[in-house]
Every structure is written in structure tokens, then in C-alpha cells.
Scaffold this motif. Sequence first.
Motif, PDB file in Angstrom:
ATOM      1  N   HIS A  53       0.811  -1.219   0.000  1.00  0.00           N
ATOM      2  CA  HIS A  53       0.000   0.000   0.000  1.00  0.00           C
ATOM      3  C   HIS A  53       0.840   1.263   0.000  1.00  0.00           C
ATOM      4  N   ASN A  54       2.131   1.162   0.318  1.00  0.00           N
ATOM      5  CA  ASN A  54       3.013   2.332   0.227  1.00  0.00           C
ATOM      6  C   ASN A  54       3.795   2.353  -1.084  1.00  0.00           C
ATOM      7  N   GLY A  55       3.470   1.436  -1.975  1.00  0.00           N
ATOM      8  CA  GLY A  55       4.123   1.384  -3.280  1.00  0.00           C
ATOM      9  C   GLY A  55       3.101   1.545  -4.391  1.00  0.00           C
ATOM     10  N   VAL A  56       3.107   0.578  -5.306  1.00  0.00           N
ATOM     11  CA  VAL A  56       2.158   0.623  -6.420  1.00  0.00           C
ATOM     12  C   VAL A  56       0.728   0.503  -5.923  1.00  0.00           C
ATOM     13  N   GLY A  57       0.534  -0.242  -4.840  1.00  0.00           N
ATOM     14  CA  GLY A  57      -0.815  -0.429  -4.311  1.00  0.00           C
ATOM     15  C   GLY A  57      -1.475   0.835  -3.808  1.00  0.00           C
ATOM     16  N   ALA A  58      -0.707   1.914  -3.609  1.00  0.00           N
ATOM     17  CA  ALA A  58      -1.302   3.169  -3.134  1.00  0.00           C
ATOM     18  C   ALA A  58      -2.319   3.724  -4.124  1.00  0.00           C
ATOM     19  N   GLN A  59      -2.230   3.325  -5.403  1.00  0.00           N
ATOM     20  CA  GLN A  59      -3.176   3.823  -6.406  1.00  0.00           C
ATOM     21  C   GLN A  59      -4.591   3.288  -6.169  1.00  0.00           C
ATOM     22  N   LYS A  60      -4.737   2.250  -5.348  1.00  0.00           N
ATOM     23  CA  LYS A  60      -6.056   1.675  -5.080  1.00  0.00           C
ATOM     24  C   LYS A  60      -6.788   2.387  -3.951  1.00  0.00           C
ATOM     25  N   LEU A  61      -6.180   3.413  -3.376  1.00  0.00           N
ATOM     26  CA  LEU A  61      -6.848   4.176  -2.330  1.00  0.00           C
ATOM     27  C   LEU A  61      -7.763   5.222  -2.972  1.00  0.00           C
ATOM     28  N   LYS A  62      -9.073   5.014  -2.841  1.00  0.00           N
ATOM     29  CA  LYS A  62     -10.042   5.964  -3.402  1.00  0.00           C
ATOM     30  C   LYS A  62     -10.179   7.166  -2.473  1.00  0.00           C
ATOM     31  N   ARG A  63     -10.437   8.338  -3.042  1.00  0.00           N
ATOM     32  CA  ARG A  63     -10.534   9.555  -2.250  1.00  0.00           C
ATOM     33  C   ARG A  63     -11.666  10.414  -2.791  1.00  0.00           C
ATOM     34  N   LEU A  64     -12.217  11.210  -1.896  1.00  0.00           N
ATOM     35  CA  LEU A  64     -13.321  12.091  -2.235  1.00  0.00           C
ATOM     36  C   LEU A  64     -13.164  13.358  -1.408  1.00  0.00           C
ATOM     37  N   PHE A  65     -13.246  14.515  -2.071  1.00  0.00           N
ATOM     38  CA  PHE A  65     -13.135  15.801  -1.384  1.00  0.00           C
ATOM     39  C   PHE A  65     -14.458  16.550  -1.550  1.00  0.00           C
ATOM     40  N   TRP A  66     -14.900  17.198  -0.501  1.00  0.00           N
ATOM     41  CA  TRP A  66     -16.203  17.864  -0.550  1.00  0.00           C
ATOM     42  C   TRP A  66     -16.185  19.129   0.303  1.00  0.00           C
ATOM     43  N   THR A  67     -17.075  20.028   0.007  1.00  0.00           N
ATOM     44  CA  THR A  67     -17.260  21.238   0.794  1.00  0.00           C
ATOM     45  C   THR A  67     -18.738  21.580   0.804  1.00  0.00           C
ATOM     46  N   MET A  68     -19.204  22.193   1.895  1.00  0.00           N
ATOM     47  CA  MET A  68     -20.624  22.520   2.034  1.00  0.00           C
ATOM     48  C   MET A  68     -20.770  23.634   3.067  1.00  0.00           C
ATOM     49  N   ARG A  69     -21.691  24.537   2.780  1.00  0.00           N
ATOM     50  CA  ARG A  69     -22.004  25.607   3.730  1.00  0.00           C
ATOM     51  C   ARG A  69     -23.270  25.212   4.491  1.00  0.00           C
ATOM     52  N   PRO A  70     -23.222  25.181   5.834  1.00  0.00           N
ATOM     53  CA  PRO A  70     -24.428  24.850   6.602  1.00  0.00           C
ATOM     54  C   PRO A  70     -25.545  25.862   6.344  1.00  0.00           C
ATOM     55  N   ASP A  71     -26.750  25.328   6.156  1.00  0.00           N
ATOM     56  CA  ASP A  71     -27.927  26.170   5.894  1.00  0.00           C
ATOM     57  C   ASP A  71     -29.019  25.778   6.888  1.00  0.00           C
TER      58      ASP A  71
END
Length: 442
Positions: free
Chosen positions: A121-139
Motif C-alpha cells: 500500500h506504500n508502493g504501487v498499491g497506493a493507487q487503489k486508495l479511493k478519495r473524495l473531497f467535498w465542501t458545504m455551507r451549513p444552511d
Amino acid sequence: MYKLRRLHLDTVGVPENRFADLTLETVSADGSPADSLIWMRNGSGKTTIMSLLIAHILPGRRDFLAARKRRRKGDVTRTLEDLVLGDDTAHVVAEWEAPDGAILLTGAVWEWTNKRRPVDHNGVGAQKLKRLFWTMRPDPELEGTDLADLPLTHRTRGTVDLERFGAYIRARAAAGADAVVVDQIEAWRRVLEQRGFDAELYRYFVTINATDGGIDTLFTDIRSENDFARYLLGFVADSGRAAAVRDLLSEVATELAQRPGYQTQQRFCVDAQPLLAAVADAHNRVTAAERARDTAGDRAAGFRRGLLAAAHDAERGARLAGERYTTLDGQRRDLHRRTEGARRRRDELLRLAALHRERDAKDELAAAEQERATARLVVRSWDAVPALLQLRRARAAVDTHRGARRRPEAVRHRLCAHWVRRPGRPHRQGPLHPRGDLVWGI
């Protein structure tokens, strides 16, 4: 400039030091953001907390603070991939306050493909880590836009994974909230810029905190005006454009430095021209050898293609087997859950049946005890019958004796008359003694 109000970490960290549903508040008594100090013992996770905060702002692997930090000999260097385990859906959520008082939520979600962390997971396998970034203003007018409403892993007991969480944020955006979800670093940088959030400021935070001495250690490398000017340019200039100009000037300087060498090569070529004929003859022989080599190479390439085809078929079979294993494993887990549920229901029914049997046995025991007490009373009553009869006879005799003593003459005359009238008895004449007559009569 945005100021941090709260930091929430959920289902992230190494096995021996995990953060699950942890919220750190950096506000003063009146609720406004305040400069805060993390005071914890060594090894308790200070660097991990700061690394995760920066990792969702600057997602690049080279910007991960725990990986860049210069440690003492023997210390372990952590990467983001070390902090996300196989079954994790890791969350980092930050609540910020703008200068005008507006609240902004930013966050990142990490999850391994198929919920399985690779061995490398610290080599080629690191590419299998999925990620998602988000932002939202509370309403306040829209439900589910506050930090406390987010369906994080610990709150949902792991039922909301990365894909479902992204769908949740998109649903809030469709409902009218100011919310965005991206999965690319460059797109994430643009999203932050559109909301007035300067992510590049935190790059210098990473640089300063990469050493134990912090800013003091950083300025030890600035020994002249030129060093300070370079550092200042790096702080205010666009790193991408500055890098392009620097690379161009470096190439021009390299070419100018190599000009004397080019002139020497020119003279060499002029002197070497008469010798090229011999080289050409040698080249022809080499060409013939190369053709023979190419023929052998073609045969070897055929063998290689055959081996690659076999390897491809083997990989495809392994992939299908892996997918089949994942399906069967899911079915096994489902059967295990249903078996556990049935076992719990069976145990509950057995417990209730035992309670009913115990209650019935107690009722039967109470009835038997009542019957035994009644039977004992009857037996004792029958045992008292002879004594009662004797008592009654004795009382009758006593009553008779008492009556006889009160009326002796009447009794004597009756007895005597009775005795005289009885057949077969001799007739007595003369006076009778009362006591003797009484005895005789009895």
C-alpha cells in the motif's frame, strides 16, 4: 482568512492509535475561533492529527506532514495509506469561519478499493486508495447540512461507504445547498479558491512543521540576501509558472556551458571522416549480424507472446476467482448474520419457555403444598376422633355423676323401683341404704 472552529476525525489511524468519532474544538468561551495548542505526550497522535488536517487541504502525497517530518533515529515514518485500514471509510471534516462570520465545512473521505488494503500500500498499491473531497455551507433551512448531521462511519455503524457519502453530499446540493464533491486534486484546489480558501498557505505550514525546530530550523538555511529572496519568491510566486521559467533558464545555461564541447566535437568529426569507410564496412557486417539476431528475436517474440497470453488468461482467471470469492464472502457474512439472529431468537424462546415451565412448576408445587396441608389436617382430625369420643363420654359421665349427687333420693327410688320391677330379680323389703342401693342399681 478562514479560521478553524472544529476538527472531526472518524475511523482513521494506525491499529494501535485510532481516532473514532473524535471532535476537537478550537473556539473560545464565547464561541469564536481561537488560537489553540495541542498539548499531548509523545506518540499520542499530535503529528497524525495535523497531518490529517493538512491532507484534506493539500492531498498530494509529498505534502503529507507525517511522511515529510524529519524524525529521530528509530522513529517510524507514517503515510496516509498507513492510516486507512482495509475495512475503513475514513473521514476528516473541518469547520471553518470566514472573516464575515460565514461557516464553511470541508472534508475528505478515503477508502480502499473493495475494502481491501494491498500489501504494497506504500508502493504501487497506493493507487487503489479511493478519495473524495467535498465542501458545504451549513444552511439552517436545509436539513442535513450541519457537521452533526453528516452520515459518518461511526455514526452509521459502517453502512455509509465512500460512494453513499458522495451521493449524500450531491443530494444536499440538489436540494439547494452550497455543496460540491470532487475526486481530483486540481479540481479540489479550484473549488477552494472559488470559496476564498487559500490552500497554498498551508504548504508553508507543512514546511515549517516538517522539522522538530519548526520555524527556527527553517531560517537556519537562510544565510544571505539571495537565500531570503529565493524563499520570499517561493512564498509569493505561482510555483507552477516559476518552475517553468526556472527550467527554461536552466536549459539555456546548460547549453551555453556545453558550447566549447560542441566545438571540440566539430573538429573531431572533420578528423574522423577518412575513417568512416572502415566503419561503414564494419557496419555492413554488423547489419548482417543484426538481421540474424532479429530473426532469432522474432522467434523469441513468438514464444513471449504465447507466455503473455497464458499469463493474461491466468490473471483473468485469478480476477474472476477474486470476484467469485468476494461474492461468496458476502453471502457467507449474510448467512452468518442471519444465523446469529436465529440463534439469538432461539435462545430467547428457550429462555421464555424455561420461565413458563418454572412458573408452572412453582404453581403446581404451591397446589401440592396446599393439598398436603389439607391432608395433614384431615389425618389429624381423624386421629383426634377417639380422644374426642372419650372426652364426650367422660363429660357425659361427669354430668351424670354431678346430677346424681344433686338428686340422690329421686335417683335411689327410681333405681330401686327399676330393680324391683325387673323380671328375675328377688323382691327386697325394708329400707334401702342410698349409697348401696345406687351401687346395686348401677
